[in-house]
Design a protein around this motif. Structure first.
Motif, short mmCIF file in Angstrom:
data_model
loop_
_atom_site.label_atom_id
_atom_site.label_comp_id
_atom_site.label_asym_id
_atom_site.label_seq_id
_atom_site.Cartn_x
_atom_site.Cartn_y
_atom_site.Cartn_z
N ASP A 160 -2.91 8.44 8.95
CA ASP A 160 -3.12 9.05 7.65
C ASP A 160 -4.42 9.85 7.72
O ASP A 160 -5.49 9.30 7.96
N PRO A 161 -4.35 11.17 7.53
CA PRO A 161 -5.56 12.00 7.66
C PRO A 161 -6.59 11.79 6.56
O PRO A 161 -7.74 12.15 6.71
N ASP A 162 -6.17 11.21 5.45
CA ASP A 162 -7.08 11.01 4.32
C ASP A 162 -7.75 9.66 4.45
O ASP A 162 -7.13 8.61 4.26
N LEU A 163 -9.03 9.65 4.77
CA LEU A 163 -9.74 8.41 5.09
C LEU A 163 -10.00 7.53 3.88
O LEU A 163 -10.42 6.39 4.03
N GLU A 182 1.97 8.81 2.42
CA GLU A 182 2.74 8.77 3.66
C GLU A 182 3.79 7.66 3.62
O GLU A 182 3.54 6.58 3.10
N MET A 183 4.96 7.94 4.18
CA MET A 183 5.99 6.92 4.33
C MET A 183 5.63 6.04 5.52
O MET A 183 5.45 6.52 6.64
N ARG A 184 5.52 4.73 5.32
CA ARG A 184 5.13 3.82 6.39
C ARG A 184 6.31 3.35 7.22
O ARG A 184 6.15 2.92 8.35
N TYR A 185 7.52 3.44 6.65
CA TYR A 185 8.68 2.90 7.34
C TYR A 185 9.70 3.99 7.63
O TYR A 185 9.86 4.95 6.86
N GLN A 186 10.39 3.84 8.73
CA GLN A 186 11.54 4.67 9.06
C GLN A 186 12.78 3.79 8.92
O GLN A 186 12.97 2.85 9.69
N ILE A 233 0.84 -1.19 0.00
CA ILE A 233 0.00 0.00 0.00
C ILE A 233 0.88 1.24 0.00
O ILE A 233 2.06 1.19 0.35
N GLY A 234 0.28 2.37 -0.39
CA GLY A 234 1.01 3.62 -0.38
C GLY A 234 2.27 3.54 -1.24
O GLY A 234 2.28 2.97 -2.33
N LEU A 235 3.35 4.09 -0.70
CA LEU A 235 4.61 4.11 -1.44
C LEU A 235 5.25 2.73 -1.56
O LEU A 235 6.17 2.54 -2.36
N ASP A 236 4.76 1.77 -0.77
CA ASP A 236 5.27 0.39 -0.90
C ASP A 236 5.10 -0.12 -2.33
O ASP A 236 5.88 -0.98 -2.78
N THR A 237 4.07 0.35 -3.03
CA THR A 237 3.79 -0.16 -4.37
C THR A 237 4.91 0.16 -5.35
O THR A 237 5.03 -0.49 -6.39
N LEU A 238 5.75 1.17 -5.03
CA LEU A 238 6.87 1.50 -5.90
C LEU A 238 7.98 0.45 -5.81
O LEU A 238 8.72 0.24 -6.76
N TYR A 239 8.09 -0.20 -4.66
CA TYR A 239 9.15 -1.17 -4.42
C TYR A 239 8.68 -2.61 -4.60
O TYR A 239 9.50 -3.53 -4.72
N SER A 240 7.41 -2.82 -4.62
CA SER A 240 6.84 -4.16 -4.53
C SER A 240 7.08 -5.01 -5.77
O SER A 240 6.72 -4.62 -6.89
N GLY A 241 7.65 -6.21 -5.57
CA GLY A 241 7.74 -7.16 -6.67
C GLY A 241 6.39 -7.72 -7.04
O GLY A 241 6.13 -8.04 -8.20
N THR A 242 5.50 -7.85 -6.05
CA THR A 242 4.14 -8.35 -6.30
C THR A 242 3.39 -7.43 -7.25
O THR A 242 2.81 -7.87 -8.25
N VAL A 243 3.40 -6.14 -6.95
CA VAL A 243 2.71 -5.16 -7.80
C VAL A 243 3.38 -5.07 -9.16
O VAL A 243 2.71 -4.97 -10.20
N SER A 244 4.71 -5.11 -9.18
CA SER A 244 5.42 -4.97 -10.45
C SER A 244 5.20 -6.15 -11.38
O SER A 244 5.24 -6.00 -12.61
N ALA A 245 4.98 -7.34 -10.82
CA ALA A 245 4.64 -8.48 -11.67
C ALA A 245 3.33 -8.21 -12.41
O ALA A 245 3.19 -8.50 -13.60
#
Length: 258
Positions: A225-228, A195-199, A97-109
């Motif tokens: 995340d303020p956006d519901l 939003e960045m989920r990880y630090q 979800i969120g910015l994770d989708t840029l790194y995700s191999g699952t989404v990129s497949a």
């Protein structure tokens, strides 16, 4: 339907094996090409210059020592003996979800499938621990019973959405299931959170023989995340998040004067 299933967690991953069993029991024709080992975070990496080991587990199941996008590319470039009706990537162990989708191999497949002109759906599930998904948490916190009920009721709608892609706006369908053992609260059509989920932090290591190494360690950031209507807000509230992700970058609308 002829379904092509792939993932980024590897050919032994329980999420992939769940989908194989689920769709086989419903008389779909299933083909699988999955990575030899876990490929999480490989994004849309493609192998061009190196050979990739291929293992034929059965006449419909191949194991490729490559990235998730490699698996899809190989399948759609001729490894599969048929033209699939749909590509499904997942179920990933952890949210995409969120910015994770840029790194995700699952989404990129799934993106690779869309680039080839095929409809695609990516599926991921949270792994709950103290109210948030934890990397490495026990997979028994994935609620497969609820996922099965969701697919029984809504798979046809997801397929229709994946197929409704005009050439000017090619997209995939990204689905994230809330973790834990509770019943899903419902379904929300969401947008990706910014939003960045990880630090992240760097850990420095030394080998017994003196070599230096670093490792990146990510920890969950505690924020709301303020956006519901975002995917993060949906899964945190117990809803299934369903969003569309454009495969090609959109024009920013900014005018550049030369």
């Amino acid at each position: 339907m002829k379904l092509f299933i792939c993932n980024d967690d590897g050919y032994k991953a329980e999420g992939l094996l769940f989908l194989l069993k689920y769709f086989s029991e419903r008389n779909h024709e299933i083909y699988v090409i999955a990575p030899y080992k876990e490929q999480s975070g490989k994004s849309h990496s493609i192998t061009f210059t190196e050979k990739m080991m291929l293992i034929e587990k059965s006449d419909r199941f191949w194991i490729l020592d490559g990235t998730p996008a490699d698996c899809v590319n190989a399948g759609l470039c001729g490894l599969l003996p048929v033209k699939p009706d749909l590509i499904i990537s997942g179920i990933n162990l952890g949210y995409n979800i969120g910015l994770d989708t840029l790194y995700s191999g699952t989404v990129s497949a799934a993106k690779e499938a869309v680039i080839h002109g095929y409809p695609a759906i990516s599926l991921s599930s949270g792994i709950m621990h103290n109210g948030e998904d934890a990397i490495g948490a026990l997979s028994r916190h994935i609620n497969y019973a609820e996922i099965e009920r969701f697919l029984d009721s809504h798979f046809t709608v997801l397929v229709q959405a994946a197929n409704s892609q005009p050439k000017t706006n090619r997209h995939l369908i990204n689905v994230n299931f809330p973790g834990g053992t509770n019943n899903f609260a419902g379904i929300k059509h969401t947008i990706a959170s910014k939003e960045m989920r990880y630090q992240d932090e760097i850990i420095r290591l030394k080998s017994p023989t003196g070599e230096s190494y670093i490792q990146v360690k990510g920890t969950i950031r505690n924020h709301d995340d303020p956006d519901l209507i975002t995917d993060i807000a949906a899964v945190r509230s117990g809803y299934v998040s369903v969003s569309t992700i454009n495969v090609l970058p959109e024009d920013s609308g900014i005018t550049i004067a030369f």
